[in-house]
Design a protein around this motif. Structure first.
Motif, PDB file in Angstrom:
ATOM      1  N   PRO A  63       0.351  14.442 -32.635  1.00  0.00           N
ATOM      2  CA  PRO A  63       1.157  15.360 -31.809  1.00  0.00           C
ATOM      3  C   PRO A  63       0.318  16.381 -31.033  1.00  0.00           C
ATOM      4  N   ARG A  64      -0.804  16.802 -31.581  1.00  0.00           N
ATOM      5  CA  ARG A  64      -1.619  17.816 -30.889  1.00  0.00           C
ATOM      6  C   ARG A  64      -2.249  17.289 -29.604  1.00  0.00           C
ATOM      7  N   ARG A  65      -2.250  15.978 -29.414  1.00  0.00           N
ATOM      8  CA  ARG A  65      -2.809  15.402 -28.184  1.00  0.00           C
ATOM      9  C   ARG A  65      -1.912  15.688 -26.979  1.00  0.00           C
ATOM     10  N   ARG A  66      -0.624  15.919 -27.213  1.00  0.00           N
ATOM     11  CA  ARG A  66       0.344  16.308 -26.175  1.00  0.00           C
ATOM     12  C   ARG A  66       0.159  15.568 -24.860  1.00  0.00           C
ATOM     13  N   ALA A  67       0.437  14.308 -24.851  1.00  0.00           N
ATOM     14  CA  ALA A  67       0.272  13.497 -23.639  1.00  0.00           C
ATOM     15  C   ALA A  67       1.067  14.071 -22.478  1.00  0.00           C
ATOM     16  N   LYS A  68       0.442  14.029 -21.298  1.00  0.00           N
ATOM     17  CA  LYS A  68       1.090  14.366 -20.036  1.00  0.00           C
ATOM     18  C   LYS A  68       0.943  13.151 -19.141  1.00  0.00           C
ATOM     19  N   VAL A 101      -2.670  11.432 -19.675  1.00  0.00           N
ATOM     20  CA  VAL A 101      -3.802  12.263 -20.081  1.00  0.00           C
ATOM     21  C   VAL A 101      -3.494  12.879 -21.437  1.00  0.00           C
ATOM     22  N   PHE A 102      -4.550  13.088 -22.215  1.00  0.00           N
ATOM     23  CA  PHE A 102      -4.413  13.559 -23.587  1.00  0.00           C
ATOM     24  C   PHE A 102      -5.312  14.748 -23.829  1.00  0.00           C
ATOM     25  N   TYR A 139      -7.412  19.047 -21.805  1.00  0.00           N
ATOM     26  CA  TYR A 139      -7.080  17.659 -21.487  1.00  0.00           C
ATOM     27  C   TYR A 139      -8.346  16.993 -20.960  1.00  0.00           C
ATOM     28  N   SER A 140      -8.830  16.008 -21.687  1.00  0.00           N
ATOM     29  CA  SER A 140     -10.119  15.425 -21.330  1.00  0.00           C
ATOM     30  C   SER A 140     -10.200  13.924 -21.586  1.00  0.00           C
ATOM     31  N   HIS A 141      -9.071  13.286 -21.787  1.00  0.00           N
ATOM     32  CA  HIS A 141      -9.060  11.829 -21.938  1.00  0.00           C
ATOM     33  C   HIS A 141      -7.852  11.283 -21.191  1.00  0.00           C
ATOM     34  N   GLY A 142      -8.024  10.136 -20.573  1.00  0.00           N
ATOM     35  CA  GLY A 142      -6.913   9.538 -19.850  1.00  0.00           C
ATOM     36  C   GLY A 142      -7.020   8.040 -19.778  1.00  0.00           C
ATOM     37  N   GLY A 143      -5.908   7.451 -19.374  1.00  0.00           N
ATOM     38  CA  GLY A 143      -5.849   6.015 -19.200  1.00  0.00           C
ATOM     39  C   GLY A 143      -4.762   5.654 -18.214  1.00  0.00           C
ATOM     40  N   ILE A 144      -4.705   4.413 -17.859  1.00  0.00           N
ATOM     41  CA  ILE A 144      -3.712   3.914 -16.917  1.00  0.00           C
ATOM     42  C   ILE A 144      -2.598   3.239 -17.701  1.00  0.00           C
ATOM     43  N   VAL A 145      -1.380   3.682 -17.447  1.00  0.00           N
ATOM     44  CA  VAL A 145      -0.209   3.152 -18.145  1.00  0.00           C
ATOM     45  C   VAL A 145       0.041   1.723 -17.677  1.00  0.00           C
ATOM     46  N   THR A 146       0.160   0.814 -18.655  1.00  0.00           N
ATOM     47  CA  THR A 146       0.478  -0.581 -18.346  1.00  0.00           C
ATOM     48  C   THR A 146       1.892  -0.940 -18.795  1.00  0.00           C
ATOM     49  N   VAL A 171     -19.488   1.255 -13.309  1.00  0.00           N
ATOM     50  CA  VAL A 171     -19.791  -0.108 -12.894  1.00  0.00           C
ATOM     51  C   VAL A 171     -19.058  -1.080 -13.819  1.00  0.00           C
ATOM     52  N   ARG A 172     -18.090  -1.812 -13.240  1.00  0.00           N
ATOM     53  CA  ARG A 172     -17.318  -2.761 -14.036  1.00  0.00           C
ATOM     54  C   ARG A 172     -18.253  -3.786 -14.674  1.00  0.00           C
ATOM     55  N   GLY A 173     -18.070  -3.996 -15.970  1.00  0.00           N
ATOM     56  CA  GLY A 173     -18.890  -4.938 -16.718  1.00  0.00           C
ATOM     57  C   GLY A 173     -20.137  -4.323 -17.312  1.00  0.00           C
ATOM     58  N   ALA A 174     -20.582  -3.187 -16.762  1.00  0.00           N
ATOM     59  CA  ALA A 174     -21.815  -2.552 -17.241  1.00  0.00           C
ATOM     60  C   ALA A 174     -21.548  -1.259 -17.994  1.00  0.00           C
ATOM     61  N   GLY A 175     -20.623  -0.424 -17.502  1.00  0.00           N
ATOM     62  CA  GLY A 175     -20.325   0.823 -18.186  1.00  0.00           C
ATOM     63  C   GLY A 175     -19.414   1.726 -17.379  1.00  0.00           C
ATOM     64  N   VAL A 176     -18.545   2.437 -18.091  1.00  0.00           N
ATOM     65  CA  VAL A 176     -17.603   3.364 -17.460  1.00  0.00           C
ATOM     66  C   VAL A 176     -17.071   4.313 -18.535  1.00  0.00           C
ATOM     67  N   ASP A 177     -16.661   5.510 -18.123  1.00  0.00           N
ATOM     68  CA  ASP A 177     -15.946   6.402 -19.041  1.00  0.00           C
ATOM     69  C   ASP A 177     -14.509   6.516 -18.560  1.00  0.00           C
ATOM     70  N   CYS A 178     -13.690   7.244 -19.300  1.00  0.00           N
ATOM     71  CA  CYS A 178     -12.256   7.267 -18.987  1.00  0.00           C
ATOM     72  C   CYS A 178     -11.960   7.896 -17.630  1.00  0.00           C
TER      73      CYS A 178
END
Length: 152
Positions: free
Chosen positions: A137-142, A92-93, A99-106, A29-36
């Motif tokens: 380096p161990r995060r090895r982004a994909k 993703v990292f 691999y358990s973390h991600g984000g949107i490339v800006t 929920v935007r403004g209330a809570g979210v995970d990656c």
């Protein structure tokens, strides 16, 4: 501007609308809570770029105890891995055992993402190189894209 460029710009704008949302596992929920993971779902599904899906439920610490690529599998099932990301793609990292973390490339150079980061307790935008955890380096982004023909 082609359709892919238009959609990429929409993804970046929508991701930025989530900045300031508190981190909360399994929330969406935007403004209330979210995970990656749910940030990615909400942005791409709510823009109509992906069919609705929900990867929940999942334990908050599953990535620390299991090697199952749960997070990566829901990204890879909907996007194509690319070598070089562009805005609107997904980074993703490796975190924990998989691999358990991600984000949107800006931005691609320097690599910048919008992500819901548990240690920061919030959604924010940052260059990956500025994050001591993600820059290791161990995060090895994909990188994954809905528009692989547009990424080179």
């Amino acid at each position: 501007m082609g359709r892919a460029d238009f959609d990429r710009a929409r993804v970046v704008a929508e991701a930025r609308r989530w900045i300031g949302t508190p981190y909360h596992s399994c929330a969406d929920v935007r403004g209330a809570g979210v995970d990656c993971g749910m940030l990615l779902v909400r942005v791409f599904v709510d823009l109509g770029l992906l069919a609705p899906f929900d990867p929940r439920p999942y334990p908050e610490d599953w990535h620390l105890h299991r090697g199952e690529e749960r997070y990566l599998s829901f990204v890879a099932a909907r996007c194509v891995e690319v070598e070089r990301p562009r805005p609107g793609d997904v980074a993703v990292f490796r975190y924990g055992r998989c691999y358990s973390h991600g984000g949107i490339v800006t931005a691609a150079d320097p690599l910048t993402i919008v992500h819901a980061f548990q240690p920061a307790s919030i959604v924010f935008e940052e260059p990956v190189a500025a994050n001591a955890e993600l820059a290791r380096p161990r995060r090895r982004a994909k990188f994954y894209s809905l528009w692989p023909e547009e990424t080179s």
